[in-house]
Design a protein around this motif. Structure first.
Motif, PDB file in Angstrom:
ATOM      1  N   SER B 101      14.521  -5.219 -12.199  1.00 14.29           N
ATOM      2  CA  SER B 101      13.576  -6.240 -11.717  1.00 14.29           C
ATOM      3  C   SER B 101      12.142  -5.801 -11.936  1.00 14.29           C
ATOM      4  O   SER B 101      11.867  -4.632 -12.240  1.00 14.29           O
ATOM      5  CB  SER B 101      13.779  -6.498 -10.214  1.00 14.29           C
ATOM      6  N   LYS B 102      11.233  -6.767 -11.770  1.00 15.08           N
ATOM      7  CA  LYS B 102       9.808  -6.471 -11.798  1.00 15.08           C
ATOM      8  C   LYS B 102       9.174  -7.176 -10.605  1.00 15.08           C
ATOM      9  O   LYS B 102       9.455  -8.356 -10.357  1.00 15.08           O
ATOM     10  CB  LYS B 102       9.181  -7.014 -13.090  1.00 15.08           C
ATOM     11  N   VAL B 103       8.319  -6.470  -9.878  1.00 10.25           N
ATOM     12  CA  VAL B 103       7.637  -7.108  -8.755  1.00 10.25           C
ATOM     13  C   VAL B 103       6.139  -6.848  -8.855  1.00 10.25           C
ATOM     14  O   VAL B 103       5.701  -5.873  -9.476  1.00 10.25           O
ATOM     15  CB  VAL B 103       8.159  -6.578  -7.393  1.00 10.25           C
ATOM     16  N   LEU B 104       5.375  -7.762  -8.264  1.00  8.43           N
ATOM     17  CA  LEU B 104       3.925  -7.565  -8.135  1.00  8.43           C
ATOM     18  C   LEU B 104       3.665  -7.002  -6.751  1.00  8.43           C
ATOM     19  O   LEU B 104       4.161  -7.534  -5.761  1.00  8.43           O
ATOM     20  CB  LEU B 104       3.197  -8.900  -8.245  1.00  8.43           C
ATOM     21  N   PHE B 105       2.858  -5.952  -6.667  1.00  7.60           N
ATOM     22  CA  PHE B 105       2.526  -5.343  -5.383  1.00  7.60           C
ATOM     23  C   PHE B 105       1.082  -5.711  -5.021  1.00  7.60           C
ATOM     24  O   PHE B 105       0.178  -5.587  -5.851  1.00  7.60           O
ATOM     25  CB  PHE B 105       2.685  -3.816  -5.496  1.00  7.60           C
ATOM     26  N   PHE B 106       0.873  -6.195  -3.796  1.00  8.04           N
ATOM     27  CA  PHE B 106      -0.465  -6.525  -3.289  1.00  8.04           C
ATOM     28  C   PHE B 106      -0.811  -5.544  -2.177  1.00  8.04           C
ATOM     29  O   PHE B 106      -0.322  -5.696  -1.061  1.00  8.04           O
ATOM     30  CB  PHE B 106      -0.502  -7.953  -2.716  1.00  8.04           C
ATOM     31  N   PRO B 107      -1.641  -4.526  -2.466  1.00  9.34           N
ATOM     32  CA  PRO B 107      -1.943  -3.530  -1.432  1.00  9.34           C
ATOM     33  C   PRO B 107      -2.750  -4.165  -0.291  1.00  9.34           C
ATOM     34  O   PRO B 107      -3.692  -4.918  -0.535  1.00  9.34           O
ATOM     35  CB  PRO B 107      -2.797  -2.491  -2.163  1.00  9.34           C
ATOM     36  N   ARG B 108      -2.351  -3.852   0.932  1.00  7.76           N
ATOM     37  CA  ARG B 108      -2.979  -4.425   2.119  1.00  7.76           C
ATOM     38  C   ARG B 108      -4.476  -4.079   2.190  1.00  7.76           C
ATOM     39  O   ARG B 108      -5.297  -4.948   2.476  1.00  7.76           O
ATOM     40  CB  ARG B 108      -2.252  -3.903   3.359  1.00  7.76           C
ATOM     41  N   ASP B 109      -4.836  -2.816   1.943  1.00 10.73           N
ATOM     42  CA  ASP B 109      -6.237  -2.395   2.057  1.00 10.73           C
ATOM     43  C   ASP B 109      -7.132  -3.189   1.112  1.00 10.73           C
ATOM     44  O   ASP B 109      -8.209  -3.654   1.490  1.00 10.73           O
ATOM     45  CB  ASP B 109      -6.390  -0.905   1.721  1.00 10.73           C
ATOM     46  N   ALA B 110      -6.665  -3.341  -0.117  1.00 14.93           N
ATOM     47  CA  ALA B 110      -7.462  -4.072  -1.106  1.00 14.93           C
ATOM     48  C   ALA B 110      -7.568  -5.539  -0.711  1.00 14.93           C
ATOM     49  O   ALA B 110      -8.614  -6.173  -0.906  1.00 14.93           O
ATOM     50  CB  ALA B 110      -6.821  -3.934  -2.485  1.00 14.93           C
TER      51      ALA B 110
END
Lengths: 227, 227
Positions: B101-110
């Motif tokens: 699979s491939k996922v997009l990660f959205f960092p909370r701090d950013a």
């Protein structure tokens, strides 16, 4: 009940930490309304959203010939006008108090300033809405599982009949439109497709559906219920 | 498809202005996963949320004796881990790739920094979730209107039978719990109560329900359908 305690009972703010509720309470304005009083009209700039404190608020549209169409009636604890206000748009409908009512007004400008200083407030509100969406998705799934498979089977058979009984049919609408047509949501429709495939009724490849067991589909239409 | 175009197709970000999508795309990280790879474990700090780009992700819990319970399986375009991350909490479950699979990660701090600079991004995301909630509420209402009134009538008659057929009964659970029990949501239950009252079947005063037409309630249980 003071405003902070009251805010904590509203689904939109449920579970916000005390200091965020207090910050919110400081930007709210309480508005008393008489029966029949207009709160906003279609096309008005969305300068803030509302939560009903007491009474009932009717949201309606007027057709060009003056015919009124009620879209929603909101009661205690329900927010209204929040979608256009969050999105920074004009109100798409009118709001009127159906009886002597009280509403809390949340001015958009003050809310933006609050979020600037305290972005975690926005994240917390996002969390609340996201959690409710999850719960609603599950509810829709439970409510859909009894009727939607049978409606989907009927639709697949209809497509096949249109092609002279071909066992290979093609969806001529998107899966989002199909979900709407069947009275469910795309997430649930996907799971029903997956289940029908797993049980050997159909094979799905993009918009193409291969009917593997016409009799099982017919049974599903006839007797309903789950697979 | 580039990331910006892809983000615009995800319900969580649908309709966001181009520059906000671009700002979002700059904070995302693409993560490639092998089959069986763990993305996060229960109790891990929620450092960011994910959106599925390709493949399927299983969210599950482990019981103390090691039994696995699947909570969700998410596919393309679906976010996961967003509720605990928005709320600033730990992950309450485990996530594992069911296939390559491939996922997009959205960092909370950013994301927090982005919202600080650009609070209207948060408002826009709130608008999107609020609009979806509205749509889901309407869907649940449509799905509920056929079965829930009949279940509610059965429940009221059950309460009455428990009181030796009294025409005056009292709800012993909250309306939220009752909605859950009947498979709907409080908003829809309120409307069904209002409709039953308007049609002269019952009279509702807080938790007290007066049965005005037992035969109409019995008919509703027997034949279902709407009032």
């Amino acid at each position: 009940m003071n405003i902070v305690d009251y805010l904590s009972t509203i689904p939109l703010f449920e579970g916000l930490p005390r200091e965020q509720l207090e910050a919110l309470s400081r930007i709210t304005v309480t508005v008393a309304l008489n029966k029949g009083q207009i709160i906003f009209s279609e096309g008005d700039e969305g300068k803030g959203f509302y939560v009903v404190l007491k009474g009932r608020i009717k949201i309606y549209k007027l057709s060009p010939d003056g015919k009124e169409q009620t879209l929603h009636i909101f009661g205690k604890g329900e927010p209204f006008g929040e979608v256009p206000v969050f999105a920074g748009k004009h109100f798409p409908a009118n709001a009127e108090a159906l009886e002597k009512s009280k509403v809390l007004f949340f001015p958009r400008d003050a809310l933006i300033k609050l979020i600037e200083k305290n972005p975690s407030l926005a994240l917390n509100m996002l969390a609340i809405l996201a959690r409710r969406l999850r719960e609603f998705t599950v509810k829709i799934e439970h409510l859909s599982l009894k009727e939607v498979p049978s409606r989907l089977a009927a639709y697949i058979l209809y497509l096949s009949d249109r092609e002279d009984g071909s066992s290979q049919v093609k969806l001529d609408i998107t899966k989002g439109q199909l979900a709407s047509l069947l009275g469910t949501i795309p997430e649930t429709l996907s799971r029903i497709f997956a289940k029908m495939s797993k049980q050997g009724l159909i094979e799905v490849l993009g918009p193409n559906i291969k009917i593997l067991s016409r009799s099982a589909l017919e049974e599903l239409v006839e007797y309903g219920g789950w697979l």
